[in-house]
Enzyme design. Structure first.
Site, PDB file in Angstrom:
ATOM      1  N   LEU A 175      -8.370   3.801   3.914  1.00  0.00           N
ATOM      2  CA  LEU A 175      -8.279   3.869   5.411  1.00  0.00           C
ATOM      3  C   LEU A 175      -8.354   2.288   5.493  1.00  0.00           C
ATOM      4  CD1 LEU A 175     -10.075   6.893   7.033  1.00  0.00           C
ATOM      5  CD2 LEU A 175      -7.830   6.806   6.339  1.00  0.00           C
ATOM      6  N   ASP A 176      -7.498   1.758   6.371  1.00  0.00           N
ATOM      7  CA  ASP A 176      -7.694   0.337   6.847  1.00  0.00           C
ATOM      8  C   ASP A 176      -8.853   0.092   7.482  1.00  0.00           C
ATOM      9  OD1 ASP A 176      -4.945  -0.129   6.032  1.00  0.00           O
ATOM     10  OD2 ASP A 176      -4.214   0.331   8.049  1.00  0.00           O
ATOM     11  N   LYS A 177      -9.330  -0.876   7.457  1.00  0.00           N
ATOM     12  CA  LYS A 177     -10.829  -1.458   8.084  1.00  0.00           C
ATOM     13  C   LYS A 177     -10.973  -0.864   9.418  1.00  0.00           C
ATOM     14  CE  LYS A 177     -13.552  -5.334   9.341  1.00  0.00           C
ATOM     15  NZ  LYS A 177     -13.528  -6.857   9.298  1.00  0.00           N
TER      16      LYS A 177
END
Length: 366
Positions: A175-177
């Site tokens: 997942l993106d940051k």
């Protein structure tokens, strides 16, 4: 350039390449029998079977990464300048010379760091957690530690499986940051292989399901629909992805998102709550697809553009809540998969985090 004490490797066409702690370089010349082969398949076969690369076999994802980062150079005929080639579907031709640079993998040094984990489930094969916004999944330039991997190493120790050549223990998706939500991590080799296969199939085998909650500007029309648009790296900004017309474009990959509008606020609608189901899993897919149809995510600094004109239309309290959010309003609320060992159907949900709930509460005042 390789150091003078680099180990030597001779390719099948007599070209000598070298490797050291910075990586290795391999050269190949396409034969008549290989003409018409997809570049990614050609590289996989050549690196694994003929170059005897020490870190072979490389995964398809790793080959794609080499293509996308300019590590594959092609010369059509002697005397021509080498040019980078990024399209995995490119069909190679007899006589073309291809040079591949394989950077050395980052040391696994996975240093365990005591970072709290929100664990939904754990057994000998896997662990399911809720990743908070702000936590990077694995070490990378700019984020060398204090990542999810560091937390997992502290929690699981040497039990985590390794991913060939990429040194990302147990990670089968990301997942993106600044995206929160449910993630599964492998703790055994069999779990890693089984889960990786499910994510590669993107749920088309009926085993995997992923759904996200998002807040977008405006109201999508139609209220429910599908965005079927290939995604490639943007030529204008290498940090961004972009939709393209077809997968024939360099580096483009099929991307499909199904969305459904659950609620809208304002008249005309200022903001909508949507749920998105992924049929594929590309980098920034939901953010790119919703932007492509004119409804970027609230708080998205990369794809949202200037949100000032939209933001001022919100009530003051909603504006403050959006400022406090300080990230894209995206949460992976559902993850379902088949357990790679027991083959049991597993389903996990994570409630919307407080920062997004706070913003939704203020939008109710619109």
């Amino acid at each position: 350039m390789p150091h003078s004490d680099a180990a030597q490797h001779t390719t099948r066409d007599g070209k000598v390449t070298a490797s050291d702690e910075t990586g290795a370089r391999y050269g190949f010349t396409v034969t008549g029998e290989e003409t018409g082969t997809r570049l990614d398949k050609y590289l996989t076969t050549s690196l694994a079977g003929k170059a005897k690369a020490p870190d072979a076999p490389l995964s398809r994802a790793r080959i794609r990464q080499l293509l996308e980062t300019g590590q594959v150079l092609l010369t059509a005929k002697p005397g021509d300048a080498a040019r980078p080639v990024s399209d995995p579907a490119y069909k190679v031709r007899e006589g073309e010379h291809i040079v591949v640079t394989v950077p050395a993998p980052r040391p696994a040094e996975p240093v365990g760091q005591e970072i709290p984990l929100d664990i939904l489930y754990e057994d000998d094969d896997l662990i399911v957690i809720v990743k908070p916004a702000g936590l990077v999944v694995h070490p990378a330039p700019g984020n060398p530690d204090m990542t999810l991997v560091n937390a997992l190493i502290a929690h699981c120790g040497e039990q985590l499986s390794g991913i060939g050549g990429e040194k990302r223990p147990g990670i089968v998706h990301r997942l993106d940051k600044e995206t929160s939500g449910v993630m599964v991590v492998a703790k055994s080799d069999r779990a890693h292989q089984g889960l990786a296969a499910q994510f590669a199939a993107h749920g088309r085998d009926g085993k995997l399901e992923r759904a996200y909650t998002a807040l977008v500007w405006g109201r999508p029309e139609p209220a429910s629909g599908t965005v079927d648009a290939p995604i490639a790296r943007s030529p204008q900004n290498r940090r961004k992805m972009a939709t393209v017309r077809s997968t024939a474009a360099g580096g483009a990959r099929e991307a499909i998102t199904h969305y459904k509008t659950l609620k809208s606020w304002g008249e005309p609608p200022l903001v909508s709550l949507v749920t998105c189901h992924l049929e594929t899993g590309r980098t920034h897919q939901i953010r790119v697809h919703m932007t492509s149809i004119g409804h970027p995510l609230l708080g998205d600094p990369l794809y949202g553009g200037s949100q000032k004109t939209r933001k001022v239309k919100l009530p003051p309290e909603a504006q403050k809540a959006l400022e406090r959010l300080d990230r894209q309003a995206l949460h992976a609320h559902l993850l379902a998969f088949e357990h790679p060992a027991s083959h049991e159907k597993m389903r996990f949900e994570a409630s919307t985090p407080n920062d997004i709930n706070d913003l939704i509460g203020k939008l109710e005042q619109v």
